[in-house]
Design a protein around this motif. Structure first.
Motif, PDB file in Angstrom:
ATOM      1  N   ARG A 102       0.828  -1.211   0.000  1.00 14.07           N
ATOM      2  CA  ARG A 102       0.000   0.000   0.000  1.00 14.07           C
ATOM      3  C   ARG A 102       0.863   1.262   0.000  1.00 14.07           C
ATOM      4  O   ARG A 102       0.526   2.263  -0.647  1.00 14.07           O
ATOM      5  N   ARG A 103       1.956   1.218   0.721  1.00 14.04           N
ATOM      6  CA  ARG A 103       2.849   2.375   0.742  1.00 14.04           C
ATOM      7  C   ARG A 103       3.448   2.622  -0.643  1.00 14.04           C
ATOM      8  O   ARG A 103       3.575   3.781  -1.077  1.00 14.04           O
ATOM      9  N   ARG A 107       2.884   5.961  -3.093  1.00 14.16           N
ATOM     10  CA  ARG A 107       3.976   6.754  -3.664  1.00 14.16           C
ATOM     11  C   ARG A 107       3.799   6.920  -5.174  1.00 14.16           C
ATOM     12  O   ARG A 107       4.069   7.995  -5.734  1.00 14.16           O
ATOM     13  N   ILE A 108       3.367   5.869  -5.826  1.00 14.97           N
ATOM     14  CA  ILE A 108       3.164   5.963  -7.272  1.00 14.97           C
ATOM     15  C   ILE A 108       2.064   6.971  -7.593  1.00 14.97           C
ATOM     16  O   ILE A 108       2.188   7.792  -8.522  1.00 14.97           O
ATOM     17  N   ILE A 109       0.980   6.934  -6.824  1.00 16.31           N
ATOM     18  CA  ILE A 109      -0.116   7.893  -7.048  1.00 16.31           C
ATOM     19  C   ILE A 109       0.374   9.318  -6.845  1.00 16.31           C
ATOM     20  O   ILE A 109       0.095  10.224  -7.651  1.00 16.31           O
ATOM     21  N   VAL A 114       2.099  14.750  -8.930  1.00 15.73           N
ATOM     22  CA  VAL A 114       3.078  15.836  -9.035  1.00 15.73           C
ATOM     23  C   VAL A 114       3.763  15.823 -10.405  1.00 15.73           C
ATOM     24  O   VAL A 114       3.974  16.881 -11.023  1.00 15.73           O
ATOM     25  N   GLY A 115       4.102  14.635 -10.886  1.00 14.88           N
ATOM     26  CA  GLY A 115       4.927  14.551 -12.093  1.00 14.88           C
ATOM     27  C   GLY A 115       4.218  14.973 -13.365  1.00 14.88           C
ATOM     28  O   GLY A 115       4.831  15.623 -14.229  1.00 14.88           O
ATOM     29  N   ILE A 116       2.927  14.645 -13.495  1.00  8.47           N
ATOM     30  CA  ILE A 116       2.222  14.987 -14.736  1.00  8.47           C
ATOM     31  C   ILE A 116       2.109  16.502 -14.917  1.00  8.47           C
ATOM     32  O   ILE A 116       2.465  17.030 -15.994  1.00  8.47           O
ATOM     33  N   VAL A 164      -2.454  12.633  -0.957  1.00  8.84           N
ATOM     34  CA  VAL A 164      -3.610  12.102  -1.682  1.00  8.84           C
ATOM     35  C   VAL A 164      -3.467  10.592  -1.885  1.00  8.84           C
ATOM     36  O   VAL A 164      -4.422   9.826  -1.714  1.00  8.84           O
ATOM     37  N   GLY A 165      -2.254  10.167  -2.241  1.00  6.54           N
ATOM     38  CA  GLY A 165      -2.035   8.735  -2.419  1.00  6.54           C
ATOM     39  C   GLY A 165      -2.270   7.937  -1.141  1.00  6.54           C
ATOM     40  O   GLY A 165      -2.849   6.850  -1.165  1.00  6.54           O
ATOM     41  N   LYS A 166      -1.853   8.469  -0.008  1.00  2.00           N
ATOM     42  CA  LYS A 166      -2.059   7.769   1.267  1.00  2.00           C
ATOM     43  C   LYS A 166      -3.541   7.755   1.650  1.00  2.00           C
ATOM     44  O   LYS A 166      -4.016   6.790   2.261  1.00  2.00           O
TER      45      LYS A 166
END
Length: 239
Positions: A102-103, A107-109, A114-116, A164-166
């Protein structure tokens, strides 16, 4: 047989005379027992009672036995966070630790969130570039991405304890000391230790890789290096 007893010598006491070590019947005793109406004097408050050693006479024990246990911190989930003083289980009273899978997904989310936008903005400003040949432009994009991610995570953690991902993965960051949100310095330390080392060429990526993998073998809290710096832990959010 004669019943006459031998006459005692000059130094021997006669039978009708008391011995020197025996009190005479007419001699008063030196000590008299206390009367029934009197009571023994009671010790003052704070003073040891009869037969008890005084403070300066008490034997010195182990120095650690005189220390008071540290104060316990309340947990937002109830109970004692981190277990009682001297408890053998360091996870006692804590919510379950977040699953490492889940962690990773969280992180990917966050990296996509941020990256896009950063990639789109930099594409407009820089235009087409080759990340292999145009090292200066690639370094500039990396610096911008690291700074934006640092601000994004720092603001989210210090206010909500979650990015947001968490939130999507139902995990959150908590202070290891008491389970509270890492408001202020701990949240910014955690965000900076994770995002800013990528600015350093080559060595920054190596540190980042070791940092994120550290939780795979860390015990008992499954902390990454940025968790250890900020003294935080990632836990599951109860549904």
């Amino acid at each position: 047989m004669s019943t006459d007893q031998p006459t005692p010598g000059p130094d021997e006491p006669r039978p009708d005379q008391p011995r020197p070590d025996q009190p005479r019947p007419d001699q008063p005793r030196s000590e008299e027992p206390p009367s029934e109406g009197t009571r023994p004097e009671e010790p003052r408050p704070g003073e040891p009672g009869p037969g008890e050693p005084r403070a300066e006479e008490q034997p010195e024990g182990d120095a650690f036995s005189k220390q008071q246990p540290p104060p316990s911190f309340g947990s937002p989930y109830g109970g004692e966070y981190g277990g009682e003083y001297g408890a053998p289980d360091p996870l006692a009273g804590m919510p379950p630790l977040a699953n490492r899978g889940r962690r990773l997904v969280a992180r990917i989310i966050d990296a996509l969130i941020v990256g896009i936008p950063v990639g789109l903005v930099m594409a407009v400003l820089v235009g087409d570039y080759d990340p292999v040949n145009n090292n200066d432009e690639a370094t500039a994009i990396t610096i911008v991405y690291a700074l934006v991610y640092f601000l994004y995570e720092g603001l989210m953690l210090t206010k909500y304890g979650q990015t947001v991902g968490k939130k999507v993965m139902k995990i959150r960051v908590a202070l290891l000391e008491n389970g509270e949100i890492p408001a202020g310095q701990p949240g910014w330390l955690r965000a900076g230790t994770y995002a800013l080392p990528e600015i350093v060429p080559c060595c920054g990526f190596i540190f980042w890789l070791i940092n994120v993998l550290w939780c795979t073998w860390d015990q008992p809290y499954h902390q990454c290096l940025h968790d250890k710096v900020a003294k935080t832990v990632v836990v599951a959010v109860p549904s």
